[in-house]
Enzyme design. Structure first.
Site, short mmCIF file in Angstrom:
data_model
loop_
_atom_site.label_atom_id
_atom_site.label_comp_id
_atom_site.label_asym_id
_atom_site.label_seq_id
_atom_site.Cartn_x
_atom_site.Cartn_y
_atom_site.Cartn_z
CB ALA A 45 90.49 72.53 62.82
N GLY A 104 87.88 68.07 62.40
CA GLY A 104 86.82 68.93 62.95
C GLY A 104 85.50 68.77 62.21
CD GLU A 121 87.15 66.75 66.37
OE1 GLU A 121 87.67 67.54 65.55
OE2 GLU A 121 87.62 66.58 67.51
CD GLU A 126 91.73 65.22 64.11
OE1 GLU A 126 91.63 64.00 63.83
OE2 GLU A 126 90.75 65.98 64.14
N1 CAA Z 1 92.63 73.37 56.53
C1 CAA Z 1 92.98 74.34 55.68
N2 CAA Z 1 92.87 74.24 54.35
C2 CAA Z 1 92.37 73.10 53.88
C3 CAA Z 1 91.98 72.03 54.70
C4 CAA Z 1 92.11 72.21 56.10
N3 CAA Z 1 91.73 71.27 56.98
N4 CAA Z 1 91.54 71.01 53.93
C5 CAA Z 1 91.66 71.42 52.66
N5 CAA Z 1 92.15 72.68 52.61
C6 CAA Z 1 92.42 73.49 51.43
C7 CAA Z 1 93.69 73.02 50.73
O1 CAA Z 1 94.83 73.58 51.33
C8 CAA Z 1 93.46 73.55 49.33
O2 CAA Z 1 93.75 74.92 49.31
P1 CAA Z 1 94.57 75.57 48.07
O3 CAA Z 1 93.69 75.34 46.89
O4 CAA Z 1 94.72 76.99 48.46
O5 CAA Z 1 95.84 74.80 47.98
C9 CAA Z 1 91.96 73.40 49.15
O6 CAA Z 1 91.40 73.31 50.46
C10 CAA Z 1 91.57 72.15 48.38
O7 CAA Z 1 92.17 71.02 49.04
P2 CAA Z 1 93.10 69.96 48.29
O8 CAA Z 1 93.79 70.59 47.13
O9 CAA Z 1 93.96 69.33 49.33
O10 CAA Z 1 92.01 68.93 47.75
P3 CAA Z 1 92.21 67.39 47.47
O11 CAA Z 1 91.00 66.94 46.75
O12 CAA Z 1 93.53 67.10 46.85
O13 CAA Z 1 92.22 66.70 48.94
C11 CAA Z 1 91.45 66.37 51.20
C12 CAA Z 1 91.07 66.77 49.75
C13 CAA Z 1 91.81 64.89 51.22
C14 CAA Z 1 90.23 66.63 52.08
C15 CAA Z 1 92.65 67.21 51.65
O14 CAA Z 1 92.35 68.59 51.43
C16 CAA Z 1 93.00 67.06 53.10
O15 CAA Z 1 93.60 66.05 53.46
N6 CAA Z 1 92.64 68.05 53.94
C17 CAA Z 1 93.00 68.05 55.33
C18 CAA Z 1 92.16 67.04 56.12
C19 CAA Z 1 92.59 67.02 57.56
O16 CAA Z 1 93.68 66.60 57.89
N7 CAA Z 1 91.69 67.46 58.46
C20 CAA Z 1 91.95 67.49 59.88
C21 CAA Z 1 92.43 68.84 60.29
S1 CAA Z 1 92.98 68.86 61.97
C22 CAA Z 1 91.59 69.07 62.90
O17 CAA Z 1 90.48 69.10 62.42
C23 CAA Z 1 91.84 69.20 64.38
C24 CAA Z 1 90.68 69.24 65.26
O18 CAA Z 1 90.12 68.24 65.65
C25 CAA Z 1 90.22 70.48 65.80
#
Ligand code: CAA
Length: 261
Positions: free
Chosen positions: A67, A112, A115, A135
């Protein structure tokens, strides 16, 4: 057909493909993308020409990285709950689409994204795919069904480990845990999903739909109610032309020519 800003959609000879398309944010699920997915699921449910759906992510890196964290960052408790409820409603609708849905997981399937994959019927992963529920590392819990679908899919103990540690696992480990059905080379992912879709499409359409409904409904019931549901669904099959054709073809030692009727 409506235009979507965050989705690509095609329907070629009965196999529909949804591509989540926000590559700059690794296909993260914001409200706009979820609303579009919600509308598209309604379109597919009403479109009898769609026999099987393949769901994948655009780009080479991510299926869905979760998400949208930027959107969630400033939410209040009430807003957080309604975001979860909306995501849950969309994923429930996807899970209960009459047509089978195959997730072709090309990269990160986190939060998400994991999920979403679990709300599909079958999961095929590229060797490059990565899975996890990160999360608790963000101070939240999964909100789009993860605490419920993960233990149902891989068992309570293994689900709790992934939920509590927020560990990210690779495709092979996901396969070992039963989180995915199959692991393929990245360049073969969509053709493997397509071949599975064609394999399903060659079978009696209504029987496949009834199998899906019986599994989905039955898992929420006690065993006696589930098998009673199965008997009803089994009976309904005998009202279809495909049952007559399937059994006649067997007796005549030929391949069935199903019509979906
Ligand atoms: N939300 C918003 N933006 C996201 C995102 C997310 N979940 N995941 C990645 N992005 C964005 C980053 O902010 C980045 O944007 P910018 O270029 O504008 O900075 C772009 O996508 C590329 O990501 P990274 O630079 O971080 O890429 P990376 O290769 O270094 O890392 C990754 C990849 C490990 C997937 C890392 O992006 C990451 O950890 N993302 C978040 C994963 C996460 O925690 N997901 C769970 C979200 S909570 C949820 O989903 C709740 C629910 O159940 C409803």
């Amino acid at each position: 057909m409506a235009e979507y800003s965050n989705l690509l959609y095609s329907n070629y000879q009965g196999i529909a493909r949804i591509t989540l398309n926000r590559p700059k944010a690794l296909n993260a699920l914001n409200s706009e993308l979820l609303s579009e997915l919600n509308s598209l699921i309604d379109v597919i449910a009403a479109d009898e020409s769609v026999k099987v759906v393949i769901l994948t992510g655009s780009g080479e890196k991510a299926f869905v990285a979760g998400a949208d964290i930027s959107e969630m960052q400033s939410k209040s408790a009430i807003e957080g709950r309604s975001f979860a409820k909306f995501g849950q409603q969309v994923f429930n609708k996807l899970e209960n689409l009459p047509q089978p849905v195959i997730a072709a997981i090309n990269g990160f399937a986190l939060g998400g994204g994991c999920e979403l994959a679990m709300a599909c019927d079958i999961r095929i992963a590229s060797v490059k795919a990565k899975f996890g529920q990160p999360e608790v590392g963000l101070g939240i819990i999964p909100g789009f069904g993860g605490t419920q679908r993960l233990p149902r899919l891989i068992g309570k103990g293994r689900a709790k480990e992934l939920l509590f540690t927020a560990d990210i696992i690779n495709a092979q480990e996901a396969y070992r845990l039963g989180l995915v059905n199959n692991v393929t080379a990245p360049e073969e992912l969509l053709s493997v999903a397509q071949a599975m879709a064609e394999n399903i499409m060659a079978k009696a359409e209504y029987a496949v739909k009834l199998c899906k409904a019986a599994v989905n409904e039955g898992l929420d019931m006690d065993l006696d109610s589930g098998i009673a549901y199965e008997a009803e669904a089994f009976g309904i099959c005998f009202a279809t032309a495909d049952q007559k054709e399937g059994m006649t073809a067997f007796v005549e030692k030929r391949k069935p020519a199903f019509t979906g009727k």
